[in-house]
Design a protein around this motif. Structure first.
Motif, PDB file in Angstrom:
ATOM      1  N   GLY A 195      -2.785  16.572  -1.822  1.00 40.47           N
ATOM      2  CA  GLY A 195      -3.471  17.224  -2.931  1.00 40.47           C
ATOM      3  C   GLY A 195      -4.548  16.346  -3.547  1.00 40.47           C
ATOM      4  O   GLY A 195      -4.897  15.290  -3.021  1.00 40.47           O
ATOM      5  N   ARG A 196      -5.050  16.785  -4.686  1.00 34.47           N
ATOM      6  CA  ARG A 196      -6.192  16.119  -5.306  1.00 34.47           C
ATOM      7  C   ARG A 196      -5.820  15.187  -6.447  1.00 34.47           C
ATOM      8  O   ARG A 196      -6.671  14.446  -6.941  1.00 34.47           O
ATOM      9  N   ALA A 197      -4.591  15.211  -6.897  1.00 40.35           N
ATOM     10  CA  ALA A 197      -4.177  14.362  -8.016  1.00 40.35           C
ATOM     11  C   ALA A 197      -4.154  12.891  -7.595  1.00 40.35           C
ATOM     12  O   ALA A 197      -4.077  12.566  -6.409  1.00 40.35           O
ATOM     13  N   GLU A 198      -4.216  12.011  -8.585  1.00 36.97           N
ATOM     14  CA  GLU A 198      -4.125  10.575  -8.288  1.00 36.97           C
ATOM     15  C   GLU A 198      -2.697  10.236  -7.878  1.00 36.97           C
ATOM     16  O   GLU A 198      -1.735  10.636  -8.534  1.00 36.97           O
ATOM     17  N   TRP A 199      -2.572   9.464  -6.814  1.00 33.43           N
ATOM     18  CA  TRP A 199      -1.272   8.993  -6.356  1.00 33.43           C
ATOM     19  C   TRP A 199      -1.198   7.475  -6.537  1.00 33.43           C
ATOM     20  O   TRP A 199      -2.183   6.841  -6.926  1.00 33.43           O
ATOM     21  N   LEU A 200      -0.024   6.932  -6.246  1.00 35.67           N
ATOM     22  CA  LEU A 200       0.140   5.484  -6.353  1.00 35.67           C
ATOM     23  C   LEU A 200      -0.876   4.785  -5.449  1.00 35.67           C
ATOM     24  O   LEU A 200      -1.079   5.184  -4.307  1.00 35.67           O
ATOM     25  N   GLN A 201      -1.473   3.736  -5.947  1.00 35.45           N
ATOM     26  CA  GLN A 201      -2.483   2.998  -5.195  1.00 35.45           C
ATOM     27  C   GLN A 201      -2.071   1.531  -5.048  1.00 35.45           C
ATOM     28  O   GLN A 201      -1.213   1.052  -5.775  1.00 35.45           O
ATOM     29  N   PRO A 202      -2.697   0.849  -4.084  1.00 33.17           N
ATOM     30  CA  PRO A 202      -3.793   1.241  -3.194  1.00 33.17           C
ATOM     31  C   PRO A 202      -3.311   2.136  -2.047  1.00 33.17           C
ATOM     32  O   PRO A 202      -2.167   2.053  -1.622  1.00 33.17           O
ATOM     33  N   TYR A 203      -4.208   2.988  -1.560  1.00 32.68           N
ATOM     34  CA  TYR A 203      -3.888   3.914  -0.489  1.00 32.68           C
ATOM     35  C   TYR A 203      -3.939   3.203   0.868  1.00 32.68           C
ATOM     36  O   TYR A 203      -4.838   2.406   1.131  1.00 32.68           O
ATOM     37  N   THR A 204      -3.006   3.522   1.733  1.00 31.53           N
ATOM     38  CA  THR A 204      -2.930   2.877   3.039  1.00 31.53           C
ATOM     39  C   THR A 204      -4.174   3.120   3.879  1.00 31.53           C
ATOM     40  O   THR A 204      -4.765   2.167   4.416  1.00 31.53           O
ATOM     41  N   ASP A 205      -4.579   4.385   4.020  1.00 27.63           N
ATOM     42  CA  ASP A 205      -5.714   4.687   4.895  1.00 27.63           C
ATOM     43  C   ASP A 205      -7.010   4.066   4.382  1.00 27.63           C
ATOM     44  O   ASP A 205      -7.808   3.525   5.156  1.00 27.63           O
ATOM     45  N   VAL A 206      -7.219   4.118   3.079  1.00 26.41           N
ATOM     46  CA  VAL A 206      -8.419   3.518   2.497  1.00 26.41           C
ATOM     47  C   VAL A 206      -8.414   2.006   2.700  1.00 26.41           C
ATOM     48  O   VAL A 206      -9.436   1.400   3.045  1.00 26.41           O
ATOM     49  N   THR A 207      -7.257   1.384   2.513  1.00 29.62           N
ATOM     50  CA  THR A 207      -7.148  -0.066   2.673  1.00 29.62           C
ATOM     51  C   THR A 207      -7.421  -0.483   4.112  1.00 29.62           C
ATOM     52  O   THR A 207      -8.110  -1.487   4.360  1.00 29.62           O
ATOM     53  N   LEU A 208      -6.889   0.265   5.084  1.00 27.51           N
ATOM     54  CA  LEU A 208      -7.135  -0.061   6.489  1.00 27.51           C
ATOM     55  C   LEU A 208      -8.630  -0.018   6.807  1.00 27.51           C
ATOM     56  O   LEU A 208      -9.158  -0.894   7.500  1.00 27.51           O
ATOM     57  N   ALA A 209      -9.314   1.002   6.300  1.00 33.03           N
ATOM     58  CA  ALA A 209     -10.759   1.111   6.538  1.00 33.03           C
ATOM     59  C   ALA A 209     -11.508  -0.030   5.866  1.00 33.03           C
ATOM     60  O   ALA A 209     -12.413  -0.637   6.466  1.00 33.03           O
ATOM     61  N   GLU A 210     -11.131  -0.349   4.642  1.00 31.23           N
ATOM     62  CA  GLU A 210     -11.807  -1.425   3.908  1.00 31.23           C
ATOM     63  C   GLU A 210     -11.601  -2.775   4.569  1.00 31.23           C
ATOM     64  O   GLU A 210     -12.536  -3.590   4.648  1.00 31.23           O
TER      65      GLU A 210
ATOM     66  N   VAL B 202       0.858  -1.186   0.000  1.00 27.63           N
ATOM     67  CA  VAL B 202       0.000   0.000   0.000  1.00 27.63           C
ATOM     68  C   VAL B 202       0.895   1.237   0.000  1.00 27.63           C
ATOM     69  O   VAL B 202       2.099   1.156   0.258  1.00 27.63           O
ATOM     70  N   PHE B 203       0.274   2.407  -0.276  1.00 27.80           N
ATOM     71  CA  PHE B 203       1.033   3.652  -0.345  1.00 27.80           C
ATOM     72  C   PHE B 203       0.351   4.728   0.496  1.00 27.80           C
ATOM     73  O   PHE B 203      -0.857   4.919   0.418  1.00 27.80           O
ATOM     74  N   GLN B 204       1.140   5.433   1.284  1.00 29.18           N
ATOM     75  CA  GLN B 204       0.639   6.400   2.246  1.00 29.18           C
ATOM     76  C   GLN B 204       1.005   7.831   1.858  1.00 29.18           C
ATOM     77  O   GLN B 204       1.660   8.077   0.856  1.00 29.18           O
ATOM     78  N   SER B 205       0.576   8.782   2.698  1.00 31.11           N
ATOM     79  CA  SER B 205       1.028  10.185   2.653  1.00 31.11           C
ATOM     80  C   SER B 205       0.687  10.929   1.374  1.00 31.11           C
ATOM     81  O   SER B 205       1.460  11.781   0.931  1.00 31.11           O
TER      82      SER B 205
ATOM     83  N   ARG C  42      -2.585   7.603  13.555  1.00 30.70           N
ATOM     84  CA  ARG C  42      -3.783   7.780  12.737  1.00 30.70           C
ATOM     85  C   ARG C  42      -4.201   6.496  12.032  1.00 30.70           C
ATOM     86  O   ARG C  42      -5.399   6.229  11.860  1.00 30.70           O
ATOM     87  N   GLY C  43      -3.225   5.686  11.633  1.00 25.05           N
ATOM     88  CA  GLY C  43      -3.567   4.416  11.000  1.00 25.05           C
ATOM     89  C   GLY C  43      -4.335   3.514  11.945  1.00 25.05           C
ATOM     90  O   GLY C  43      -5.323   2.870  11.558  1.00 25.05           O
ATOM     91  N   GLY C  44      -3.881   3.479  13.199  1.00 27.00           N
ATOM     92  CA  GLY C  44      -4.580   2.675  14.197  1.00 27.00           C
ATOM     93  C   GLY C  44      -5.989   3.184  14.446  1.00 27.00           C
ATOM     94  O   GLY C  44      -6.940   2.409  14.600  1.00 27.00           O
ATOM     95  N   GLU C  45      -6.133   4.521  14.490  1.00 27.31           N
ATOM     96  CA  GLU C  45      -7.462   5.102  14.691  1.00 27.31           C
ATOM     97  C   GLU C  45      -8.399   4.739  13.554  1.00 27.31           C
ATOM     98  O   GLU C  45      -9.568   4.379  13.778  1.00 27.31           O
ATOM     99  N   THR C  46      -7.905   4.814  12.333  1.00 27.47           N
ATOM    100  CA  THR C  46      -8.731   4.474  11.174  1.00 27.47           C
ATOM    101  C   THR C  46      -9.183   3.021  11.236  1.00 27.47           C
ATOM    102  O   THR C  46     -10.356   2.707  10.989  1.00 27.47           O
TER     103      THR C  46
ATOM    104  N   GLU D 112       3.386   9.039  13.501  1.00 30.68           N
ATOM    105  CA  GLU D 112       2.094   9.717  13.657  1.00 30.68           C
ATOM    106  C   GLU D 112       1.082   9.226  12.629  1.00 30.68           C
ATOM    107  O   GLU D 112      -0.016   8.798  12.973  1.00 30.68           O
ATOM    108  N   GLU D 113       1.460   9.259  11.357  1.00 33.22           N
ATOM    109  CA  GLU D 113       0.499   8.886  10.313  1.00 33.22           C
ATOM    110  C   GLU D 113       0.098   7.414  10.384  1.00 33.22           C
ATOM    111  O   GLU D 113      -1.085   7.085  10.275  1.00 33.22           O
ATOM    112  N   ILE D 114       1.071   6.527  10.548  1.00 37.77           N
ATOM    113  CA  ILE D 114       0.759   5.093  10.554  1.00 37.77           C
ATOM    114  C   ILE D 114       0.453   4.586  11.955  1.00 37.77           C
ATOM    115  O   ILE D 114      -0.591   3.974  12.202  1.00 37.77           O
TER     116      ILE D 114
END
Length: 357
Positions: A271-286, A265-268, A316-320, A311-313
């Motif tokens: 902006g609004r442009a497409e980034w490398l996927q799958p996204y870490t936060d979205v994957t954790l929620a899914e 997965v890819f984090q951080s 916040r990752g745990g919270e997600t 902090e991010e992983i």
């Protein structure tokens, strides 16, 4: 012992006036420098410290490849008015209050000190120093310090296992720019990416297995989370995406795990442009919503724990994950200055010093 070097008198093997005319300047030479370089850190968590750091970082053309007039407007009128406060709060959660510095500074300094002690046993001419690409100490200042200390050969080592123009290349840019201002330039080498180095894969596997063994739960799967990049950079030919996938595949093979046990997965993203996927936060929620209760995350692209890992992983990752139904979550520490990480650094650095030592 701090690995920081300062201008010194000539090295013991220098005889500056033995074969030079009277009055010739004293010149130190004959030493070999190693400069470890990581991303950077603000000098404090307050608004202005964060603003200075973010402005330097986000003004780098390697990092943000948007048309400059448009990006200047976005950066100065929008990003730098709100983001410093948000980032400052995030940094305050992981700040090393005892030393009043970011965690990346603490660990990078320790890596340099330990590597310097190890390499001194190999060759007494070696001096190890450290710098940050953004913030302080700067790459240019530490190259100058190594040169003044007698290093006429220097290995610049960006601490990024996977190559990206926004990371490795920008370190090399400022290193070579520093040489442009020197009359007598040291010879310069740069550390290549080590995404498929067997010792790197072994260090990751050992650290991951040891960390999992110390948990009070067995993860159903592990996410390998790498820092993201805009998808556009991959399309332009940046090898980062492929090297991240190769690292993950080699680690999975070394552990003997099936593909679904270790997922990339890819984090951080920013902006609004497409980034490398799958996204870490979205994957954790899914995953949590799909009924997965136990997850661990490893961050192979970071040589040391920093804001993005602590902090991010970790936070916040745990919270997600928990907010969406997950029960057990763990962020695996980076290699940092532990035995496996230091053994890896010594191996790749000594390899690149071949012919000099």
């Amino acid at each position: 012992m701090d690995a920081r070097v300062a201008p010194t008198s000539p090295a013991a093997n220098d005889v500056p006036n033995a074969h030079t005319p009277a009055g010739h300047p004293v010149v130190a030479s004959g030493r070999i420098g190693v400069l470890l370089v990581n991303l950077g850190s603000p000098t404090g968590t307050d608004y202005w410290s964060m603003r200075r750091y973010l402005k330097e970082f986000l003004s780098d053309r390697r990092v943000i490849e948007v048309w400059r007039p448009l990006w200047w407007t976005i950066l100065n009128l929008f990003v730098l008015t709100s983001r410093p406060s948000k980032s400052g709060h995030a940094y305050s959660l992981v700040w090393n209050k005892e030393r009043n510095e970011g965690p990346l500074v603490t660990t990078t300094r320790s890596q340099a000190e330990k590597l310097g002690a190890a390499l001194a046993k190999v060759d007494g001419r070696i001096l190890v120093d450290w710098a940050m690409r953004y913030g302080a100490p700067t790459v240019a200042a530490r190259i100058e310090a190594l040169k003044q200390a007698g290093c006429d050969r220097i290995l610049v080592a960006p601490l990024y296992p996977q190559y990206a123009a926004a990371t490795t290349a920008t370190v090399n840019d400022v290193a070579f720019a520093a040489l442009q201002k020197m009359r007598w330039q040291p010879a310069l080498r740069t550390l290549p990416p080590y995404h498929d180095e067997p010792a790197y894969i072994e260090a990751l596997a050992t650290t991951l297995a040891g960390s999992i063994a110390g948990l009070d739960f067995e993860p159903e799967l592990v996410l390998a989370s790498f820092h993201g990049l805009p998808r556009e950079y991959l399309d332009k030919g940046d090898p980062y995406h492929c090297q991240c996938h190769k690292t993950t595949r080699l680690l999975r093979d070394r552990l003997g795990w099936p593909k679904e046990k270790l997922r990339i997965v890819f984090q951080s993203r920013f902006g609004r442009a497409e980034w490398l996927q799958p996204y870490t936060d979205v994957t954790l929620a899914e995953l949590a919503k799909a009924g997965v209760k136990r997850v661990a995350v490893i961050m192979p692209g970071f040589s040391a724990d920093c804001l993005e890992t602590l902090e991010e992983i970790a936070i916040r990752g745990g919270e997600t994950f928990h907010q969406n139904g997950g029960e057990h979550y763990a962020a695996i520490p980076c290699l940092n200055d532990g035995p496996e990480g230091m053994a890896l650094l010594e191996l790749v650095v000594r390899r690149e010093l071949s012919g000099w030592i």
